[in-house]
Enzyme design. Structure first.
Site, PDB file in Angstrom:
ATOM      1  N   ASP A 243      57.888  48.787  30.663  1.00 55.41           N
ATOM      2  CA  ASP A 243      57.262  49.151  31.189  1.00 55.41           C
ATOM      3  C   ASP A 243      56.378  50.423  31.914  1.00 55.41           C
ATOM      4  O   ASP A 243      57.553  51.746  31.442  1.00 55.41           O
ATOM      5  CB  ASP A 243      58.080  49.289  33.009  1.00 55.41           C
ATOM      6  CG  ASP A 243      57.981  49.750  34.157  1.00 55.41           C
ATOM      7  OD1 ASP A 243      56.713  50.122  34.280  1.00 55.41           O
ATOM      8  OD2 ASP A 243      58.483  49.389  35.193  1.00 55.41           O
ATOM      9  N   HIS A 337      51.659  41.011  38.289  1.00 57.78           N
ATOM     10  CA  HIS A 337      51.652  42.154  38.815  1.00 57.78           C
ATOM     11  C   HIS A 337      50.410  42.962  38.091  1.00 57.78           C
ATOM     12  O   HIS A 337      49.728  44.184  38.201  1.00 57.78           O
ATOM     13  CB  HIS A 337      52.532  42.458  38.605  1.00 57.78           C
ATOM     14  CG  HIS A 337      53.893  44.121  38.759  1.00 57.78           C
ATOM     15  ND1 HIS A 337      53.298  44.101  40.377  1.00 57.78           N
ATOM     16  CD2 HIS A 337      53.873  44.896  38.288  1.00 57.78           C
ATOM     17  CE1 HIS A 337      54.302  45.424  40.196  1.00 57.78           C
ATOM     18  NE2 HIS A 337      53.644  45.975  38.994  1.00 57.78           N
TER      19      HIS A 337
END
Length: 429
Positions: A243, A337
């Site tokens: 991330d 996403h």
């Protein structure tokens, strides 16, 4: 509200170096550290640099490792805790001014807070009744960052100085916000690479507040400790995903323009400052972990193993949004996403994500109360956070697995010069 992008942590080697490392000194104490920290001028990169740990017999005094001697600078163009690398432990706390506290009292509070931050970040004890919680530790890359909420300006008679960029965020369709854990007059972000050092700073800030303000809400977070991996790498979140791959980098020509208010911007007291959006995002981990790895990767748009885009390459290879498989299906799904949050899919909107994970226990039904303390930085939230969140509101595949439970927006002024305190240009201007 529609669920917004999970934040991306600064990628290894991309944040400006603010942290200095001193040579280990056998038996060194926190109070002696000021005289040695930074003596060699060695600089760590954004990933915090891999560090070693010393194991010594119990009868011998163990030297501080580089993890303890890391030191961030309080004084500077920008406040600390924005472009510094991810820290292992964090505390976020918001305060409301008490009845009778006005501009004068608020200025005295920011003066106290700034002096405490300066001393603790240098490895010194707090100036008032130090608790000795961190007596044996080094600064451990401690940072303290201060911001003002929308309501602060009316409470102190400074409405004319309130920035337009601090207007309340719009409502989003999937919001499940707890107002008691949102917003606030004042906001403090604390980060360090040692849990006791971080707690010590939190306690000192709370004690400094006195009768001027009361705690509105407080949250605790964590990240992987520097040196926990064989080499510096992008962090993972509690979903197990790498991330932070596409976080803006200070090496990019327009980084300062996107993240910081220009020196001649409006209002003048916000020069070199930034706006922080803070969101508590609960991850529905039980539902997420029922998915196959392939299904999780389709939701995100990246491989779970190494963070590479599903269109191929490595973690840093540019995502090919048009690439298809043999059957003509997009390799990166249309609602993935990573596709939706790309700046080139949002009119260039960008924000610097610098989060902490959180875990606040297990509910009676066995559901973990865990997720992400999302913190993003931008020169203007209406051009950074808001357009991306609106896009996610319209169909992000990740929205089924996360829930936004609290929200705040804070104006974070530029750094304090030597002899100044944070917010002085606002409170004494």
């Amino acid at each position: 509200m529609a669920d917004q992008s999970l934040p991306e942590a600064p990628a290894p080697g991309t944040a400006p170096a603010r942290t200095e490392t001193a040579p280990a000194d056998k038996g060194i104490s926190r109070r002696r550290l000021l005289g040695t920290a930074g003596a060699t001028g060695v600089v760590l990169g954004a990933a915090g640099a891999a560090v070693g740990y010393t194991t010594a017999p119990s009868e011998a005094a163990a030297p501080l490792t580089s993890l303890g001697t890391g030191r961030a600078m309080f004084h500077g163009k920008h406040q600390p805790g924005i472009t510094d690398g991810l820290q292992a432990r964090g505390h976020l706390v918001a305060f409301d001014l008490t009845a009778g506290t006005g501009r004068k009292e608020a200025a005295a509070l920011l003066r106290r807070w700034s002096e405490t931050a300066r001393r603790l970040m240098a490895g010194e004890p707090s100036p008032h009744d130090d608790t000795d919680v961190a007596r044996d530790a080094g600064p451990s890359s401690l940072t303290l960052t201060f911001g003002f909420g929308h309501s602060f300006f009316s409470r102190t008679g400074l409405e004319k100085q309130r920035p337009a960029a601090l207007d309340p965020l719009p409502e989003f369709s999937s919001d499940h916000l707890d107002k008691n854990r949102s917003n606030g007059d004042l906001w403090v972000q604390i980060g360090a690479n040692d849990a006791l050092v971080a707690f010590h700073a939190l306690r000192a800030i709370q004690k400094d507040t006195g009768s001027a303000a009361r705690v509105r809400w407080q949250m605790n977070g964590f990240n992987r400790s520097p040196g926990a991996t064989a080499h510096p790498m992008t962090a993972r979140n509690l979903m197990g995903q790498i991330d932070g791959t596409r976080n803006p980098k200070p090496s990019e020509a327009d980084f300062d323009q996107r993240i910081f208010v220009p020196e001649k911007g409006e209002p003048a007291w916000m020069a070199n400052g930034s706006y922080a959006v803070v969101r508590r995002i609960r991850m529905l981990l039980d539902d997420w972990e029922k998915l196959s790895v392939k299904a999780q990767e389709d939701v995100i748009g990246r491989r779970k193993s190494d963070g590479a885009a599903l269109s191929g390459g490595t973690e840093t290879t540019a995502m090919d949004l048009d690439k298809t498989d043999a059957k003509g299906n997009l390799l990166v799904p249309i609602n993935a996403h990573a596709r939706i949050t790309r700046p080139d899919q949002n009119g260039g909107a960008a924000m610097l994500r610098r989060p902490f994970s959180f875990h606040d226990g297990i509910d009676a039904d066995g559901t973990p109360d865990a997720g992400l303390l999302f913190i993003c930085w931008q020169a203007d939230p209406l051009r950074g956070f808001v357009p991306v969140q609106r896009k996610l509101d319209r169909g992000d595949a990740l929205s089924k697995f996360i829930r936004h439970e609290s929200s705040g927006l804070f104006a974070v002024p530029g750094g304090a010069a030597e002899g100044e305190y944070v917010g002085q240009k606002l409170l004494e201007g």
